[in-house]
Enzyme design. Structure first.
Site, mmCIF file in Angstrom:
data_model
loop_
_atom_site.group_PDB
_atom_site.id
_atom_site.type_symbol
_atom_site.label_atom_id
_atom_site.label_comp_id
_atom_site.label_asym_id
_atom_site.label_seq_id
_atom_site.Cartn_x
_atom_site.Cartn_y
_atom_site.Cartn_z
ATOM 1 N N HIS A 92 -2.260 3.323 -7.866
ATOM 2 C CA HIS A 92 -3.410 4.210 -8.076
ATOM 3 C C HIS A 92 -3.191 5.060 -9.322
ATOM 4 C CE1 HIS A 92 -3.525 3.247 -3.765
ATOM 5 N NE2 HIS A 92 -4.842 3.439 -3.838
ATOM 6 N N ASP A 134 -6.196 1.557 -8.730
ATOM 7 C CA ASP A 134 -7.475 1.893 -8.101
ATOM 8 C C ASP A 134 -7.847 3.367 -8.324
ATOM 9 O OD1 ASP A 134 -7.400 -0.649 -7.188
ATOM 10 O OD2 ASP A 134 -7.470 -0.161 -5.050
#
Length: 786
Positions: A251, A99
């Protein structure tokens, strides 16, 4: 300078290209709207929200509206607005998801790890990051990974209005289409986690996303790498318990992701050794083609969005630099102006300045008053000149007035006053007519809306004791100071014009002797061929020509004249528009001074550069800086922006207090200075912008006459009023000769004559008599004496 309407001969102007001011304003409006829109979009996308830790939203709300099969179902949720169904990854299948990217540092490193281990993953990208780094999105797609969207600005969608949610999704989709030429049906809302954490607000987001064609991808396992707990902890969090398939949340942006990169290098080989395989989200749940090539329209729109936002980023950076540069330049200008003003004052107080001129100048002076429709103030102007304590001859040149200006002056039968009439030919022609008729070597030029104090002429001509001086600028003051507009112009005259003139004086580069109060050597003007009419700022053009001819031009602050300023915004606009346009013309005409030596070089490299920086370029940039200041108040740090504005205001206030002190003025009007920043200053910037547009387009302006208000009055023996709220007359103290009858001269059609009026005449009209040296007119072939 004062507005006049003039009709110039057609042969002098020739054919010119006309550009309607509305075209200028349309272009300016388009530029302003475009800039504002770009800043608004840039501010929204970069500063309204932002990538933050996944736990910032705190506790979720109620979840009664979330279907049970979703709470207990798989992390991939489709058809949320209808017959909802969910899907899970196959056993022993790991769908790596990343993300918040792409990030220019960490995304390439993660892609390198995935390439070395022959693993495909899914990247949920943020629109602003896509715009900033489109090349990374193209690499993600080229390496065989899947793209999903993670909104444009990373907000909590559950807290947004439906239209904002749609905007977030649509703009991100366009950014991906523009950057990589693909579209995606995969969505991961920011701050989402597992199915059982969905709230009613989150469910409304999923239903709206389903209506827009998106499949929501949650997670089943969180590596919690966003907390940077250490590599070992990330590995423990990311390792599945059992053989069930997982969608693993990691991430690739949002901070330092070095621990993520290190953990991946160990995690992937370890899980492969345990029998797990890696796949994209679509492949892990058997979804057919969630990522498709974008259509031509979507791709072009996306490219336009990416380019527009990238341009917005550059604009913001540029504006930030320009704002600080403007601040530095403004501070530097303030320091230089104040330092030179202090030096100018010290020289004056020490007497070295006046002593350097030479012996007192007592020779008579010719005063030329060009007049076009000046009946409202011409009597006061002429009477004030007659009250001078220096011998003068007064020449009023009626340039084709239609309001009886010439007849009015004639009817006064004032001593030492001559009226010359001519067809309307323009202010320069009127000045040249007066110059030809003048009998004195020293000439004072004064507008018909200006009154002098008794000592103004005497003070104004003293520098001519120095044979190097060719012109002297006086100190023009605003008489009608009532209301905000009057106060603002009063501040501008005292702070702007007069401080600058002190600087120009010491730097020996005076660009303008104002038409309201200026003195010249007649022979210097005649050597130049008189007053030129090729620009609308004849006073600036003439002054620059004198400097280039080697004459020195100085400022005499003690030579005070009181002039009427425009009393309406429309009148002010017309006046300043002509001033600015004429100054641009004069600067262009005398641009050769930049490479000359001596006095001309000082004008070019000091005066012209100063005018270019502070009267052209800075005003052109100022509206943009103001727009950026508003941008900063809304999207950046309002405290810092407000502090900068207050600092700039205090700087101006300090300059104002010092300038008012130098000019012997009360500081009361300075209370309106903050308001001046929001109205008057903007008007002056627009004047410069319009003038530049007009000059660039090749259009020409006509002379325009300023409306007269009759606020000037003739001398009555009172000291000039300098009250801050003065709206009436300024009444200078007449000299001693004006208090008793004296021999006087009246000029009539029959010629000059001398008479001695009796006491009765003086008592009946005490302002009608004053002493003036008898003029000695010379014949003139093209004018008539009245």
């Amino acid at each position: 300078m004062t507005d006049r309407r003039r009709t110039a001969p057609a042969h002098r102007h020739g054919r010119t290209r006309q550009t309607t001011p509305r075209t200028h304003w349309l272009l300016l409006s388009v530029l302003a709207v475009t800039l504002s829109t770009a800043l608004l979009l840039q501010g929204y996308t970069h500063h309204m929200f932002g990538i933050t830790s996944d736990d910032v939203t705190g506790a979720r709300g109620h979840s009664e509206a979330v279907p049970g099969q979703v709470v207990r179902g798989g992390p991939v949720i489709a058809n949320a607005a209808g017959a909802v169904h969910t899907a899970r990854p196959r056993d022993r299948t790991i769908a790596l998801t990343f993300d918040d990217g792409p990030d220019p540092v960490w995304t390439p490193r993660i892609l390198d790890v995935l390439r070395r281990n022959h693993v495909r993953a899914t990247f949920f990208v943020v629109g602003t990051q896509v715009v900033a780094h489109p090349e990374l999105v193209r690499r993600i797609v080229a390496d065989g990974h899947q793209i999903g969207i993670h909104t444009f600005t990373h907000p909590d969608l559950s807290r947004l209005a439906p239209w904002q949610r749609s905007l977030e999704l649509h703009e991100t989709q366009l950014a991906v289409a523009g950057a990589a030429g693909v579209t995606t049906a995969l969505l991961r809302p920011p701050y989402s986690s597992q199915n059982d954490a969905l709230s009613d607000a989150d469910w409304s987001v999923l239903k709206q996303a389903d209506t827009a064609g998106y499949v929501t991808v949650l997670s089943t396992q969180d590596a919690e790498d966003w907390q940077r707990p250490g590599v070992d902890r990330i590995l423990a969090n990311a390792t599945p318990h059992g053989h069930a398939g997982q969608i693993l949340l990691m991430h690739d942006a949002g901070g330092d992701r070095s621990q993520t990169v290190t953990a991946l290098n160990t995690l992937i080989p370890r899980l492969k050794a345990q029998g797990f395989q890696f796949a994209t989200v679509g492949a892990a749940v058997g979804m057919a083609g969630p990522v498709q090539p974008a259509g031509l329209g979507e791709h072009l729109q996306g490219m336009a969005l990416v380019n527009a936002l990238q341009a917005g980023d550059w604009i913001v950076r540029l504006l930030g630099v320009l704002m600080y540069a403007a601040g530095v330049i403004s501070v530097l200008r303030a320091a230089v102006v104040v330092i030179t003003a202090r030096r100018h004052r010290r020289l004056r107080r020490a007497g070295r300045r006046s002593a350097s001129w030479g012996p007192p100048v007592t020779e008579p002076v010719s005063v030329i008053v060009p007049a076009y429709n000046e009946s409202a103030g011409i009597e006061a102007a002429v009477r004030s000149l007659l009250a001078s304590d220096h011998p003068v001859e007064i020449i009023v040149v009626d340039d084709g007035s239609t309001d009886g200006t010439g007849h009015l002056v004639e009817s006064l039968h004032l001593p030492g006053v001559r009226v010359i009439r001519q067809e309307n030919a323009g202010k320069p022609a009127a000045l040249n007519t007066g110059l030809a008729a003048a009998t004195c070597d020293l000439v004072v030029m004064v507008d018909g809306d200006t009154v002098f104090e008794p000592g103004t002429v005497r003070t104004l001509v003293q520098p001519f004791a120095d044979p190097r001086v060719g012109a002297v600028s006086g100190n023009a003051k605003v008489v009608n100071r009532g209301g905000l507009l009057g106060r603002w112009q009063h501040i501008e005259y005292v702070v702007g014009f007069n401080l600058d003139r002190r600087l120009f004086d010491l730097a020996e580069c005076m660009p303008t002797v104002p038409g309201a109060v200026g003195a010249f050597r007649r022979r210097a003007l005649l050597a130049l061929g008189g007053v030129s009419d090729v620009t609308l700022a004849e006073d600036t053009d003439l002054t620059m020509a004198l400097c280039r001819a080697g004459w020195r031009v100085v400022y005499e602050e003690g030579a005070v004249a009181w002039t009427e300023a425009p009393a309406s915004l429309n009148a002010l606009w017309r006046q300043r528009y002509r001033w600015c346009y004429g100054t641009l013309q004069a600067m262009w005409k005398h641009r050769g001074a930049l490479v000359q030596r001596g006095a001309a070089g000082k004008l070019g490299r000091r005066g012209l550069v100063y005018l270019l920086l502070f009267q052209v370029l800075l005003p052109l940039l100022a509206p943009v800086v103001d727009i950026f200041a508003v941008y900063g108040l809304v999207f950046l740090d309002p405290v810092r922006i407000t502090a900068l504005w207050l600092g700039f205001l205090l700087l101006q206030l300090g300059m104002g207090l010092y300038a008012f002190r130098l000019d012997g003025e009360r500081p009361g009007p300075l209370w309106s200075l903050p308001l001046q920043q929001f109205v008057y200053r903007q008007l002056m910037y627009l004047v410069v912008i319009q003038s530049v547009f007009t000059a660039v387009s090749g259009s020409r302006l006509r002379w325009q006459r300023m409306e007269r208000y009759g606020s000037l009055q003739a001398p009555t023996g009172a000291e000039p009023s300098r009250d801050d709220d003065t709206t009436g007359a300024v009444q200078p103290e007449p000299h001693e000769a004006a208090r008793k009858p004296q021999p006087y001269e009246a000029v009539t059609n029959a010629g000059p004559y001398t008479a001695a009026p009796g006491p009765e005449a003086y008592e009946a009209h005490p302002q009608s008599w004053s002493y003036a040296a008898p003029p000695q007119p010379t014949p003139h072939d093209t004018t008539h004496w009245y």
